[in-house]
Scaffold this active site. Structure first.
Site, PDB file in Angstrom:
ATOM      1  N   HIS A 176       3.074  14.421   1.863  1.00 40.67           N
ATOM      2  CA  HIS A 176       2.476  15.750   1.681  1.00 40.67           C
ATOM      3  C   HIS A 176       3.578  16.743   2.036  1.00 40.67           C
ATOM      4  CE1 HIS A 176      -1.752  14.434   1.394  1.00 40.67           C
ATOM      5  NE2 HIS A 176      -1.465  13.560   2.333  1.00 40.67           N
ATOM      6  N   HIS A 191       0.880  -1.204   0.000  1.00 37.80           N
ATOM      7  CA  HIS A 191       0.000   0.000   0.000  1.00 37.80           C
ATOM      8  C   HIS A 191       0.902   1.235   0.000  1.00 37.80           C
ATOM      9  CE1 HIS A 191      -3.731   2.266   1.566  1.00 37.80           C
ATOM     10  NE2 HIS A 191      -2.786   3.180   1.363  1.00 37.80           N
ATOM     11  N   HIS A 231       1.520   5.405  -1.622  1.00 39.57           N
ATOM     12  CA  HIS A 231       1.128   6.601  -2.386  1.00 39.57           C
ATOM     13  C   HIS A 231       2.371   7.200  -3.021  1.00 39.57           C
ATOM     14  CE1 HIS A 231      -2.942   6.735  -0.631  1.00 39.57           C
ATOM     15  NE2 HIS A 231      -2.336   6.216   0.421  1.00 39.57           N
ATOM     16  N   LEU A 232       2.373   7.285  -4.341  1.00 43.25           N
ATOM     17  CA  LEU A 232       3.522   7.873  -5.049  1.00 43.25           C
ATOM     18  C   LEU A 232       3.215   9.251  -5.606  1.00 43.25           C
ATOM     19  CD1 LEU A 232       4.988   4.848  -7.071  1.00 43.25           C
ATOM     20  CD2 LEU A 232       5.996   5.991  -5.080  1.00 43.25           C
ATOM     21  N   ARG A 233       1.907   9.637  -5.666  1.00 45.33           N
ATOM     22  CA  ARG A 233       1.519  10.924  -6.269  1.00 45.33           C
ATOM     23  C   ARG A 233       1.939  10.956  -7.739  1.00 45.33           C
ATOM     24  NH1 ARG A 233      -1.385  10.887  -1.750  1.00 45.33           N
ATOM     25  NH2 ARG A 233      -0.319  11.699   0.084  1.00 45.33           N
ATOM     26  N   ASN A 240      -5.392   7.274  -5.737  1.00 44.82           N
ATOM     27  CA  ASN A 240      -6.129   8.503  -5.350  1.00 44.82           C
ATOM     28  C   ASN A 240      -5.403   9.766  -5.816  1.00 44.82           C
ATOM     29  OD1 ASN A 240      -4.089   8.107  -3.393  1.00 44.82           O
ATOM     30  ND2 ASN A 240      -5.250   9.183  -1.806  1.00 44.82           N
ATOM     31  N   HIS A 270     -10.304   0.862   2.067  1.00 43.91           N
ATOM     32  CA  HIS A 270     -10.091   1.859   3.124  1.00 43.91           C
ATOM     33  C   HIS A 270     -11.268   1.674   4.081  1.00 43.91           C
ATOM     34  CE1 HIS A 270      -8.561   5.755   4.783  1.00 43.91           C
ATOM     35  NE2 HIS A 270      -9.734   5.633   5.370  1.00 43.91           N
ATOM     36  N   HIS A 306      -4.264  -0.849   6.041  1.00 42.70           N
ATOM     37  CA  HIS A 306      -3.812  -0.009   7.156  1.00 42.70           C
ATOM     38  C   HIS A 306      -4.725  -0.139   8.385  1.00 42.70           C
ATOM     39  CE1 HIS A 306      -6.716   2.572   5.219  1.00 42.70           C
ATOM     40  NE2 HIS A 306      -5.886   3.089   4.353  1.00 42.70           N
ATOM     41  N   LYS A 334      -9.317  -0.580  -5.682  1.00 47.24           N
ATOM     42  CA  LYS A 334      -9.331   0.079  -4.375  1.00 47.24           C
ATOM     43  C   LYS A 334     -10.692   0.696  -4.093  1.00 47.24           C
ATOM     44  CE  LYS A 334      -7.973   1.948  -0.566  1.00 47.24           C
ATOM     45  NZ  LYS A 334      -6.739   2.506  -0.056  1.00 47.24           N
ATOM     46  N   LEU A 350      -4.652   8.948   8.239  1.00 48.14           N
ATOM     47  CA  LEU A 350      -5.923   8.240   8.287  1.00 48.14           C
ATOM     48  C   LEU A 350      -5.713   6.799   7.850  1.00 48.14           C
ATOM     49  CD1 LEU A 350      -8.303  10.968   6.836  1.00 48.14           C
ATOM     50  CD2 LEU A 350      -8.263  10.070   9.181  1.00 48.14           C
ATOM     51  N   ALA A 361      -3.720  14.560   5.882  1.00 48.11           N
ATOM     52  CA  ALA A 361      -3.423  13.313   6.591  1.00 48.11           C
ATOM     53  C   ALA A 361      -2.378  12.529   5.825  1.00 48.11           C
ATOM     54  CB  ALA A 361      -4.699  12.485   6.706  1.00 48.11           C
ATOM     55  N   ASP A 370       1.603   2.557   3.501  1.00 48.40           N
ATOM     56  CA  ASP A 370       0.759   3.755   3.367  1.00 48.40           C
ATOM     57  C   ASP A 370       1.614   5.015   3.430  1.00 48.40           C
ATOM     58  OD1 ASP A 370      -1.530   5.220   2.966  1.00 48.40           O
ATOM     59  OD2 ASP A 370      -2.219   5.084   5.041  1.00 48.40           O
TER      60      ASP A 370
HETATM   61  C1  NCD Z   1      -3.495   9.027   2.360  1.00 47.91           C
HETATM   62  C2  NCD Z   1      -3.094  10.107   1.349  1.00 47.91           C
HETATM   63  O1  NCD Z   1      -2.533  11.125   1.745  1.00 47.91           O
HETATM   64  O2  NCD Z   1      -3.342   9.903   0.139  1.00 47.91           O
HETATM   65  N1  NCD Z   1      -3.426   9.592   3.674  1.00 47.91           N
HETATM   66  C3  NCD Z   1      -3.292   8.918   4.827  1.00 47.91           C
HETATM   67  O3  NCD Z   1      -3.371   9.533   5.891  1.00 47.91           O
HETATM   68  N2  NCD Z   1      -3.074   7.628   4.850  1.00 47.91           N
HETATM   69  C4  NCD Z   1      -4.833   8.497   2.025  1.00 47.91           C
HETATM   70  C5  NCD Z   1      -5.171   7.206   2.736  1.00 47.91           C
HETATM   71  O4  NCD Z   1      -4.564   6.161   2.495  1.00 47.91           O
HETATM   72  O5  NCD Z   1      -6.092   7.229   3.563  1.00 47.91           O
HETATM   73 ZN    ZN Z   2      -3.169   5.134   1.834  1.00 50.71          ZN
END
Ligand code: NCD
Ligand code: ZN
Length: 346
Positions: free
Chosen positions: A252, A14, A16-18, A42, A137, A175, A100, A220, A264, A248
């Site tokens: 940011h 899991h 996030h790479l943006r 996302n 989620h 998560h 997802k 989150l 988050a 996860d």
């Molecule tokens: C994630 C995000 O920033 O995309 N944030 C997080 O707090 N985990 C989104 C997510 O996985 O809930």
């Molecule tokens: Zn996530």
């Protein structure tokens, strides 16, 4: 005392790479240690159709450091308009590894998620038929439900009915943050797995809120009370095949974290493996680290384990407190303890 530990190369189930500059800045940190990662869809706009996932995969591959062999495992973002045929085609071609589910409004960029589960029943049935896992989620979005209860309520109101309605669907509770989720996974069969993040093994809600508010520990699902953290530690370090690592890691910029309404997410990609070695050692479970990071995830997804290895050496490991990106600094998760295992690729 063990001085070195060689593991099958780990995967992150899991991540996030943006996109764009942020993608280019964060991807090398994951690719340095991990062979594969499940890439969260996302983005803005989200990765909804097979064609979106193909284009995003190309952007990830183009952002990889020279010579990297990292493989992104793509996902589609489930909406109420997702077409079963599009999902099935993306799966058949090998493009996607999972779909997802975000309840609409649950977290960052989840506005196009699901509110009415009847609308996604056909696609979930199709996924069960073709063996395509659903990543979830697991938080309700009902404003009446206390934020610390949203995961436990989700299990009763959504997860359990969904798994009964779509028997045979492989589901990952992502998560997880509560003892309720640990117990639910333990009570289920092999079709249910769960990812656990690095940061939820380290922090409880006091770390966010006691002695001043700490936005860099806000993510989150939000970290819960200490009893829940201990239940997650016990699950992760047990070797139980149903629990595996999903960091996860969710970058940011500091500017977006340190706001009156901050984002988050914890950015753990650089130091996750050192932190996990520390945790597993503290719990006398170094022998189960490889199961958590490198074996249980591939087994759940029906993928081969990685052939190459990663070596952890007992020597003090130092990580920067932030990384610089063209969008601004991103703070690296601070585990609040010395790290005594450093990581090298073999
Ligand atoms: C994630 C995000 O920033 O995309 N944030 C997080 O707090 N985990 C989104 C997510 O996985 O809930
Ligand atoms: Zn996530």
């Amino acid at each position: 005392m063990t001085q070195t530990l060689t593991l099958r190369r780990p995967d992150d189930w899991h991540l996030h790479l943006r996109d764009g500059d942020m993608l280019r800045a964060v991807l090398p940190h994951t690719a340095a240690h991990f062979a594969r990662a499940i890439i969260m869809p996302n983005l803005v706009p989200p990765v909804v159709r097979g064609a979106d996932a193909a284009a995003y995969r190309d952007r990830i591959l183009a952002a990889l450091p020279e010579g990297s062999d990292f493989t992104p495992l793509m996902t589609l973002y489930l909406t109420e308009d997702t077409e079963p045929d599009d999902v099935a085609a993306a799966h058949a071609s090998g493009l996607i590894t999972a779909v997802k589910l975000y309840p609409a409004g649950a977290t960052t960029n989840s506005a196009s998620g699901v509110s009415n589960f009847d609308k996604v029943a056909p696609v979930l049935d199709r996924m069960a038929d073709i063996g395509l896992p659903l990543c979830t989620h697991g938080e309700v979005t009902d404003p009446e439900v206390d934020i610390f209860d949203r995961e436990a309520v989700f299990i009763d109101r959504v997860m359990d009915p969904l798994r009964k309605r779509h028997a045979g669907l492989k589901v990952v509770m992502e998560h997880i943050t509560t003892s309720d989720a640990v117990a639910y996974v333990r009570s289920a069969g092999a079709n249910l797995g769960a990812t656990i993040t690095t940061h939820h093994l380290v922090i409880n809600r006091n770390h966010i809120l006691a002695g001043g508010i700490k936005p860099h520990y806000y993510c989150l699902p939000v970290a819960k009370r200490e009893t829940h953290r201990l239940a997650l530690r016990a699950a992760a370090t047990s070797g139980d095949a149903r629990f595996f690592l999903g960091t996860d890691s969710a970058p940011h910029t500091d500017a977006n974290k340190l706001l009156p309404c901050g984002c988050a997410g914890c950015f753990t990609a650089p130091n996750t493996m050192s932190i996990l070695a520390e945790i597993f050692e503290q719990d006398g479970a170094l022998k189960h680290l490889e199961a958590f990071t490198s074996l249980n995830g591939p087994a759940f997804y029906g993928l081969p384990v990685n052939e190459d290895t990663l070596t952890l050496t007992r020597t003090s490991a130092a990580y920067p407190d932030h990384i610089d990106t063209p969008e601004g600094p991103v703070t690296v998760f601070d585990p609040m303890m010395p790290l005594n295992w450093s990581v090298s690729r073999d």
